[in-house]
Design a protein around this motif. Structure first.
Motif, PDB file in Angstrom:
ATOM      1  N   SER A  67       0.829  -1.196   0.000  1.00 44.68           N
ATOM      2  CA  SER A  67       0.000   0.000   0.000  1.00 44.68           C
ATOM      3  C   SER A  67       0.869   1.254   0.000  1.00 44.68           C
ATOM      4  CB  SER A  67      -0.910   0.007   1.230  1.00 44.68           C
ATOM      5  OG  SER A  67      -1.793  -1.097   1.212  1.00 44.68           O
ATOM      6  N   VAL A  68       0.379   2.305  -0.646  1.00 41.80           N
ATOM      7  CA  VAL A  68       1.099   3.581  -0.713  1.00 41.80           C
ATOM      8  C   VAL A  68       0.197   4.684  -0.168  1.00 41.80           C
ATOM      9  CG1 VAL A  68       2.059   5.326  -2.270  1.00 41.80           C
ATOM     10  CG2 VAL A  68       2.617   2.910  -2.602  1.00 41.80           C
ATOM     11  N   LEU A  69       0.776   5.540   0.661  1.00 39.51           N
ATOM     12  CA  LEU A  69       0.058   6.666   1.249  1.00 39.51           C
ATOM     13  C   LEU A  69       0.066   7.853   0.297  1.00 39.51           C
ATOM     14  CD1 LEU A  69      -1.257   7.794   3.928  1.00 39.51           C
ATOM     15  CD2 LEU A  69       1.011   8.753   4.410  1.00 39.51           C
ATOM     16  N   VAL A  81      -4.054   2.138  -2.623  1.00 39.37           N
ATOM     17  CA  VAL A  81      -3.558   3.432  -2.185  1.00 39.37           C
ATOM     18  C   VAL A  81      -4.399   3.863  -0.998  1.00 39.37           C
ATOM     19  CG1 VAL A  81      -2.636   4.164  -4.411  1.00 39.37           C
ATOM     20  CG2 VAL A  81      -5.008   4.678  -3.840  1.00 39.37           C
ATOM     21  N   LEU A  82      -3.747   4.459  -0.019  1.00 38.40           N
ATOM     22  CA  LEU A  82      -4.426   4.935   1.183  1.00 38.40           C
ATOM     23  C   LEU A  82      -4.424   6.463   1.153  1.00 38.40           C
ATOM     24  CD1 LEU A  82      -2.911   2.566   3.883  1.00 38.40           C
ATOM     25  CD2 LEU A  82      -5.191   2.453   2.864  1.00 38.40           C
ATOM     26  N   ALA A  83      -5.590   7.055   1.006  1.00 32.11           N
ATOM     27  CA  ALA A  83      -5.712   8.512   0.904  1.00 32.11           C
ATOM     28  C   ALA A  83      -6.010   9.089   2.275  1.00 32.11           C
ATOM     29  CB  ALA A  83      -6.809   8.884  -0.087  1.00 32.11           C
ATOM     30  N   ALA A  84      -5.106   9.931   2.755  1.00 33.51           N
ATOM     31  CA  ALA A  84      -5.253  10.548   4.076  1.00 33.51           C
ATOM     32  C   ALA A  84      -5.702  11.997   3.919  1.00 33.51           C
ATOM     33  CB  ALA A  84      -3.933  10.496   4.828  1.00 33.51           C
ATOM     34  N   ASP A  85      -6.667  12.408   4.735  1.00 30.56           N
ATOM     35  CA  ASP A  85      -7.139  13.782   4.633  1.00 30.56           C
ATOM     36  C   ASP A  85      -6.190  14.734   5.352  1.00 30.56           C
ATOM     37  OD1 ASP A  85      -7.770  13.814   7.400  1.00 30.56           O
ATOM     38  OD2 ASP A  85      -9.823  13.145   7.014  1.00 30.56           O
ATOM     39  N   ARG A  86      -6.440  16.019   5.140  1.00 33.96           N
ATOM     40  CA  ARG A  86      -5.541  17.067   5.644  1.00 33.96           C
ATOM     41  C   ARG A  86      -5.353  16.971   7.158  1.00 33.96           C
ATOM     42  NH1 ARG A  86      -6.374  22.067   7.931  1.00 33.96           N
ATOM     43  NH2 ARG A  86      -4.774  23.676   7.484  1.00 33.96           N
ATOM     44  N   ASP A  87      -6.463  16.834   7.886  1.00 35.10           N
ATOM     45  CA  ASP A  87      -6.359  16.836   9.353  1.00 35.10           C
ATOM     46  C   ASP A  87      -5.537  15.658   9.846  1.00 35.10           C
ATOM     47  OD1 ASP A  87      -7.865  19.132   9.432  1.00 35.10           O
ATOM     48  OD2 ASP A  87      -9.753  18.111   9.887  1.00 35.10           O
ATOM     49  N   ASP A 135      11.401   5.179   4.096  1.00 36.53           N
ATOM     50  CA  ASP A 135      10.674   3.915   4.203  1.00 36.53           C
ATOM     51  C   ASP A 135      10.080   3.696   5.587  1.00 36.53           C
ATOM     52  OD1 ASP A 135      11.160   3.306   1.567  1.00 36.53           O
ATOM     53  OD2 ASP A 135      12.851   1.967   1.981  1.00 36.53           O
ATOM     54  N   ALA A 136      10.838   4.021   6.617  1.00 35.07           N
ATOM     55  CA  ALA A 136      10.357   3.785   7.980  1.00 35.07           C
ATOM     56  C   ALA A 136       9.132   4.643   8.277  1.00 35.07           C
ATOM     57  CB  ALA A 136      11.478   4.075   8.983  1.00 35.07           C
ATOM     58  N   LEU A 144       3.243   5.207   8.866  1.00 29.51           N
ATOM     59  CA  LEU A 144       2.020   5.954   8.571  1.00 29.51           C
ATOM     60  C   LEU A 144       0.978   5.073   7.888  1.00 29.51           C
ATOM     61  CD1 LEU A 144       3.763   9.227   7.407  1.00 29.51           C
ATOM     62  CD2 LEU A 144       2.215   9.031   9.375  1.00 29.51           C
ATOM     63  N   VAL A 145       1.415   4.182   6.992  1.00 31.77           N
ATOM     64  CA  VAL A 145       0.482   3.255   6.350  1.00 31.77           C
ATOM     65  C   VAL A 145      -0.186   2.370   7.394  1.00 31.77           C
ATOM     66  CG1 VAL A 145       0.374   1.196   4.885  1.00 31.77           C
ATOM     67  CG2 VAL A 145       1.514   3.257   4.056  1.00 31.77           C
ATOM     68  N   GLN A 146       0.591   1.866   8.338  1.00 32.67           N
ATOM     69  CA  GLN A 146       0.027   1.023   9.389  1.00 32.67           C
ATOM     70  C   GLN A 146      -0.959   1.803  10.255  1.00 32.67           C
ATOM     71  OE1 GLN A 146       3.281  -0.771  11.537  1.00 32.67           O
ATOM     72  NE2 GLN A 146       4.162  -1.673   9.672  1.00 32.67           N
ATOM     73  N   ALA A 147      -0.604   3.057  10.574  1.00 37.56           N
ATOM     74  CA  ALA A 147      -1.471   3.873  11.414  1.00 37.56           C
ATOM     75  C   ALA A 147      -2.793   4.180  10.710  1.00 37.56           C
ATOM     76  CB  ALA A 147      -0.759   5.170  11.800  1.00 37.56           C
ATOM     77  N   LEU A 148      -2.726   4.555   9.434  1.00 35.20           N
ATOM     78  CA  LEU A 148      -3.953   4.875   8.717  1.00 35.20           C
ATOM     79  C   LEU A 148      -4.791   3.618   8.474  1.00 35.20           C
ATOM     80  CD1 LEU A 148      -5.706   6.969   7.366  1.00 35.20           C
ATOM     81  CD2 LEU A 148      -4.357   6.719   5.278  1.00 35.20           C
TER      82      LEU A 148
END
Length: 331
Positions: free
Chosen positions: A175-177, A236-242, A313-314, A319-323
């Motif tokens: 997955s890619v953020l 793909v993991l889409a993260a919002d601004r907040d 990478d780290a 961040l991928v795991q968190a989202l």
């Protein structure tokens, strides 16, 4: 053509000089030589433009054209005073515009006040310094000003575009953020297209001010194209601004960033959406985005040094795991 490039060892200047030499022109590059090596088949002159007599090695002839990439008004002041040329081409920036919110501005948009100093000392002065440089060039008999947008392509060490095809290729099966801002405008110009057009304008003594920008697209379209070029097929993991702000992810460029993303700030959308009609009408030709991404990915893949923009990478994996956990916990 007798061409003088004031610069020639960094990204755009080197491409200009190399293409000019490839046309069989007589090319002289003048620089301190600290940003890289001079291209092959050019006459190289190592000098310090901040010195009062720094341009002395260049004053013994008349040039058909001078292409200047300076950002310091004092350097431009000395150049227009001491050098003899048929035509000036000054590479400016879209940062000169005072209004960065309004989309679709042309070259008549209001400019920032010019820097009232010979030298810019901090990044916030970049736009005003370039305005001051433009004003000095306008006092010459024949001039062209190219207000460049975001310059990308192979050789761009900023990695603002290059991070994305590299990340998608690097994590082809993972997955890619990405930022959840697909409609944000993005305006890119390949360094090779810009350099070739500047040389055409130098040869033809084209006059006036031009937005030297690519045609506007969107962040979503750029990321889709980067993903396609890289052959990425996972989620793909889409993260919002907040969420991104909460997790200390920076916009635009630099460490721990999602490059090209403007941080969800619509007041900056005009910065990536200028009209380029005049440049296109004067002969600017833009290659397909997929071609630029393919060549940029090849260049990024061959690099050993750390990237100047994006997530390492780290950080990316964390961040991928968190989202992913946040998404799974939603009702």
């Amino acid at each position: 053509m007798e061409l003088l490039v004031l610069g020639g060892t960094a990204f755009l200047g080197r491409e200009i000089a190399a293409q000019a030499a490839g046309r069989g022109w007589s090319v002289t590059c003048a620089a301190r030589g600290r940003s890289g090596s001079f291209p092959d088949d050019v006459r190289s002159v190592v000098l310090d433009r901040d010195a009062d007599d720094g341009l002395a090695p260049l004053t013994d002839r008349a040039w058909d054209a001078v292409i200047d990439l300076a950002r310091q008004p004092g350097q431009v002041r000395r150049a227009v005073r001491e050098l003899t040329t048929r035509h000036w081409v000054f590479v400016s920036t879209a940062n000169v515009y005072a209004d960065q919110a309004t989309r679709g501005q042309d070259e008549s948009g209001p400019l920032l006040p010019p820097l009232d100093a010979e030298t810019m000392t901090e990044p916030v002065q970049y736009g005003p310094a370039k305005v001051a440089c433009e004003n000095l060039v306008r006092d010459t008999a024949s001039w062209m000003i190219a207000r460049a947008g975001l310059i990308v392509g192979p050789g761009d060490s900023s990695s603002r575009l290059g991070y994305w095809p590299w990340r998608f290729a690097h994590d082809r099966t993972a997955s890619v953020l990405i930022p959840a801002d697909p409609d944000q405008p993005v305006q890119l110009i390949d360094v090779r297209d810009l350099a070739g057009w500047l040389l055409d304008c130098a040869e033809g003594a084209v006059r006036g001010a031009f937005n030297a920008c690519g045609s506007p697209t969107t962040l979503g379209e750029v990321l889709d194209a980067a993903r396609s070029v890289a052959g990425h097929r996972r989620r793909v993991l889409a993260a919002d601004r907040d969420w991104l702000i909460e997790h200390r992810v920076n916009p635009w460029m630099g460490p721990r960033s999602l490059p090209l993303w403007l941080g969800g700030d619509h007041a900056l959308w005009g910065f990536q959406d200028h009209r380029n009609d005049r440049a296109l009408a004067s002969g600017l030709r833009l290659r397909p985005l997929a071609d630029t991404l393919t060549d940029t990915l090849a260049w990024e893949t061959g690099r050993d040094e750390p990237r100047a923009a994006g997530l390492d990478d780290a950080d990316h994996d964390e961040l991928v795991q968190a989202l992913s956990a946040d998404i799974a916990a939603r009702p």
